[in-house]
Design a protein around this motif. Structure first.
Motif, PDB file in Angstrom:
ATOM      1  N   LEU A 162     -20.676  37.545 -21.010  1.00 47.49           N
ATOM      2  CA  LEU A 162     -21.995  36.930 -20.872  1.00 47.49           C
ATOM      3  C   LEU A 162     -22.442  36.961 -19.422  1.00 47.49           C
ATOM      4  CD1 LEU A 162     -24.297  35.474 -22.331  1.00 47.49           C
ATOM      5  CD2 LEU A 162     -23.103  33.307 -21.898  1.00 47.49           C
ATOM      6  N   MET A 163     -21.605  36.439 -18.524  1.00 50.19           N
ATOM      7  CA  MET A 163     -21.928  36.537 -17.100  1.00 50.19           C
ATOM      8  C   MET A 163     -20.686  36.275 -16.254  1.00 50.19           C
ATOM      9  SD  MET A 163     -24.223  33.111 -16.480  1.00 50.19           S
ATOM     10  CE  MET A 163     -24.048  31.732 -17.612  1.00 50.19           C
ATOM     11  N   THR A 164     -20.672  36.929 -15.103  1.00 51.94           N
ATOM     12  CA  THR A 164     -19.624  36.718 -14.115  1.00 51.94           C
ATOM     13  C   THR A 164     -20.043  35.568 -13.199  1.00 51.94           C
ATOM     14  OG1 THR A 164     -20.626  38.349 -12.631  1.00 51.94           O
ATOM     15  CG2 THR A 164     -18.949  39.138 -14.175  1.00 51.94           C
ATOM     16  N   GLU A 165     -19.197  35.242 -12.250  1.00 49.16           N
ATOM     17  CA  GLU A 165     -19.573  34.205 -11.301  1.00 49.16           C
ATOM     18  C   GLU A 165     -19.010  34.525  -9.921  1.00 49.16           C
ATOM     19  OE1 GLU A 165     -17.969  30.367 -12.297  1.00 49.16           O
ATOM     20  OE2 GLU A 165     -15.908  30.951 -11.823  1.00 49.16           O
ATOM     21  N   ARG A 166     -19.738  34.068  -8.919  1.00 47.82           N
ATOM     22  CA  ARG A 166     -19.236  34.077  -7.550  1.00 47.82           C
ATOM     23  C   ARG A 166     -19.097  32.628  -7.095  1.00 47.82           C
ATOM     24  NH1 ARG A 166     -23.717  38.111  -5.141  1.00 47.82           N
ATOM     25  NH2 ARG A 166     -24.942  36.833  -6.582  1.00 47.82           N
ATOM     26  N   VAL A 167     -18.216  32.409  -6.121  1.00 47.80           N
ATOM     27  CA  VAL A 167     -17.987  31.045  -5.648  1.00 47.80           C
ATOM     28  C   VAL A 167     -18.236  30.982  -4.145  1.00 47.80           C
ATOM     29  CG1 VAL A 167     -16.400  30.445  -7.491  1.00 47.80           C
ATOM     30  CG2 VAL A 167     -15.500  31.480  -5.413  1.00 47.80           C
ATOM     31  N   PHE A 168     -18.688  29.817  -3.687  1.00 48.72           N
ATOM     32  CA  PHE A 168     -19.062  29.624  -2.289  1.00 48.72           C
ATOM     33  C   PHE A 168     -19.311  28.140  -2.059  1.00 48.72           C
ATOM     34  CE2 PHE A 168     -22.306  31.231  -5.114  1.00 48.72           C
ATOM     35  CZ  PHE A 168     -23.217  30.190  -5.152  1.00 48.72           C
ATOM     36  N   PRO A 169     -19.084  27.628  -0.849  1.00 48.79           N
ATOM     37  CA  PRO A 169     -19.342  26.220  -0.566  1.00 48.79           C
ATOM     38  C   PRO A 169     -20.837  25.902  -0.650  1.00 48.79           C
ATOM     39  CG  PRO A 169     -17.829  27.141   1.045  1.00 48.79           C
ATOM     40  CD  PRO A 169     -18.383  28.304   0.262  1.00 48.79           C
ATOM     41  N   VAL A 170     -21.145  24.692  -1.143  1.00 49.77           N
ATOM     42  CA  VAL A 170     -22.519  24.206  -1.225  1.00 49.77           C
ATOM     43  C   VAL A 170     -22.537  22.730  -0.864  1.00 49.77           C
ATOM     44  CG1 VAL A 170     -23.255  25.857  -2.989  1.00 49.77           C
ATOM     45  CG2 VAL A 170     -22.281  23.662  -3.685  1.00 49.77           C
ATOM     46  N   CYS A 171     -23.692  22.269  -0.402  1.00 44.56           N
ATOM     47  CA  CYS A 171     -23.873  20.852  -0.099  1.00 44.56           C
ATOM     48  C   CYS A 171     -25.358  20.537  -0.114  1.00 44.56           C
ATOM     49  CB  CYS A 171     -23.264  20.480   1.254  1.00 44.56           C
ATOM     50  SG  CYS A 171     -24.043  21.297   2.674  1.00 44.56           S
TER      51      CYS A 171
ATOM     52  N   SER B   2     -15.306  35.567  -8.449  1.00 41.98           N
ATOM     53  CA  SER B   2     -14.287  34.834  -9.201  1.00 41.98           C
ATOM     54  C   SER B   2     -13.605  35.768 -10.185  1.00 41.98           C
ATOM     55  CB  SER B   2     -14.930  33.662  -9.946  1.00 41.98           C
ATOM     56  OG  SER B   2     -14.033  33.086 -10.880  1.00 41.98           O
ATOM     57  N   GLN B   3     -12.358  35.461 -10.524  1.00 37.98           N
ATOM     58  CA  GLN B   3     -11.667  36.219 -11.569  1.00 37.98           C
ATOM     59  C   GLN B   3     -12.140  35.804 -12.951  1.00 37.98           C
ATOM     60  OE1 GLN B   3      -7.398  35.995 -11.259  1.00 37.98           O
ATOM     61  NE2 GLN B   3      -7.322  37.530  -9.648  1.00 37.98           N
ATOM     62  N   PHE B   4     -12.752  34.641 -13.058  1.00 36.50           N
ATOM     63  CA  PHE B   4     -13.174  34.113 -14.341  1.00 36.50           C
ATOM     64  C   PHE B   4     -14.622  34.491 -14.644  1.00 36.50           C
ATOM     65  CE2 PHE B   4     -10.040  30.268 -14.293  1.00 36.50           C
ATOM     66  CZ  PHE B   4      -8.986  31.165 -14.295  1.00 36.50           C
ATOM     67  N   SER B   5     -14.934  34.568 -15.927  1.00 32.65           N
ATOM     68  CA  SER B   5     -16.284  34.866 -16.389  1.00 32.65           C
ATOM     69  C   SER B   5     -16.604  33.990 -17.587  1.00 32.65           C
ATOM     70  CB  SER B   5     -16.412  36.344 -16.785  1.00 32.65           C
ATOM     71  OG  SER B   5     -16.172  37.203 -15.697  1.00 32.65           O
ATOM     72  N   TYR B   6     -17.873  34.049 -18.013  1.00 35.31           N
ATOM     73  CA  TYR B   6     -18.295  33.383 -19.238  1.00 35.31           C
ATOM     74  C   TYR B   6     -18.417  34.448 -20.325  1.00 35.31           C
ATOM     75  CZ  TYR B   6     -19.255  29.235 -16.476  1.00 35.31           C
ATOM     76  OH  TYR B   6     -19.121  28.144 -15.651  1.00 35.31           O
ATOM     77  N   TRP B   7     -17.953  34.084 -21.536  1.00 28.24           N
ATOM     78  CA  TRP B   7     -17.879  35.038 -22.640  1.00 28.24           C
ATOM     79  C   TRP B   7     -18.559  34.480 -23.882  1.00 28.24           C
ATOM     80  CZ3 TRP B   7     -15.287  39.526 -21.228  1.00 28.24           C
ATOM     81  CH2 TRP B   7     -14.520  39.448 -20.067  1.00 28.24           C
ATOM     82  N   PHE B   8     -19.266  35.351 -24.569  1.00 32.55           N
ATOM     83  CA  PHE B   8     -19.830  35.006 -25.872  1.00 32.55           C
ATOM     84  C   PHE B   8     -18.780  35.354 -26.910  1.00 32.55           C
ATOM     85  CE2 PHE B   8     -21.964  36.124 -29.803  1.00 32.55           C
ATOM     86  CZ  PHE B   8     -22.881  35.084 -29.970  1.00 32.55           C
TER      87      PHE B   8
END
Length: 312
Positions: free
Chosen positions: A160-169, A269-275
């Motif tokens: 469904l979609m991949t993801e990237r990670v990064f600090p936020v505030c 990220s190594q993780f993704s969202y899957w349908f």
């Protein structure tokens, strides 16, 4: 042979493999852990071979076990879909049962479901939020949006979609508190931690981000840990600290300015969202419509731009 199949033991075994544990399977099935263990042992004795590797508080299927669990999941999924189809009468409203993690439901899915409801009013949506995987054979669930590596034997799985990670505030955190120009500046702030479940691979943690960017995290002023990702995002937008943002869960807050990025690096990220759904589910119009709508929403998701970077 078919009449003599140990159906109760097969169902229990599939739950053990999917949830990777006798205790979690017992909780899902509403029986004792001893009963679950006995069912699996009975199945192994009936087949004359071992299916599960036991140890360390976990139960991991061997190659034979994985093959059987996939077949059971596919078979029970087909049965569940057939039963659901028989229960639906012509002219009835067809509800779509969705299983997903609470954070994803609250932050990403629910705000977008208004559009789906307006487009397809004949297909109402029911959401089951849980930290455990849905059982298509027993739960009132048609599809699942799962987060992880995509290994779900016996089911139809598509990315469904991949993801990237990064600090936020929150911008006001930087306005009223110490600046964040380097990673070392995080020492003067509270770091917010998302307790990602152990599902294999390298989860998108603060340590993962630091290693992928070649940095060393300083000892923060304090830490706060949350069991749900929506709580982490809410704490960050309220200015309680700096969170490691997971792209789908913070993209809307970045786009409208509730969150900013103190650093430009985006780590995949190594993780993704899957349908995920039983193969037979895609034969029904309402499931195909919902699947196509989900992909459309992913395609029109805002992009991360330099406008989301904090002003130094």
């Amino acid at each position: 042979m078919k009449a003599n199949l140990p159906f109760a033991a097969l169902r229990t075994f599939e739950s053990v493999v999917r949830l990777e544990g006798f205790g979690r399977a017992a909780e899902e099935l509403g029986v004792t852990q001893s009963a679950v263990s006995q069912h699996v042992r009975t199945l192994e004795d009936w087949l004359g071979r071992r299916l599960v590797i036991r140890g360390g508080g976990r139960a991991t299927a061997n190659e034979d076990g994985l093959m059987l669990a996939a077949a059971v999941a596919a078979g029970f999924g087909e049965v569940a879909q057939a039963c659901n189809a028989l229960r639906v009468q012509p002219g009835e409203s067809l509800t779509i049962g969705i299983s997903c993690l609470p954070g994803f439901a609250f932050i990403w899915l629910m705000p977008r479901l208004i559009d789906f409801d307006q487009r397809y009013p004949d297909f109402p949506v029911s959401i089951l939020t849980s930290g455990t995987l849905a059982n298509f054979a027993t739960d009132e669930v048609d599809v699942a949006i799962r987060y992880g590596l995509g290994n779900y034997p016996g089911l139809h799985v598509e990315p469904l979609m991949t993801e990237r990670v990064f600090p936020v505030c929150a911008p006001r955190l930087l306005e009223k508190g110490p600046p964040i120009r380097t990673v070392e500046d995080l020492a003067g702030h509270t770091l917010l931690y998302d307790e990602v479940a152990e599902i294999g691979g390298r989860p998108p943690t603060w340590q993962y981000w630091a290693e992928e960017t070649g940095r060393t995290l300083p000892r923060p002023q304090r830490t706060r840990r949350f069991g749900q990702s929506n709580m982490v995002v809410q704490a960050a937008t309220n200015g309680y600290g700096v969170a490691l943002g997971r792209e789908p869960l913070v993209i809307d807050a970045l786009s409208d300015g509730r969150l900013v990025r103190p650093f430009p690096e985006l780590v995949q990220s190594q993780f993704s969202y899957w349908f995920v759904c039983p193969p037979a589910a895609l034969r029904t119009e309402r499931i195909r419509v919902f699947r196509d709508w989900l992909h459309h929403e992913v395609e029109r998701q805002p992009a991360i731009t330099d406008a989301s970077l904090a002003v130094a």
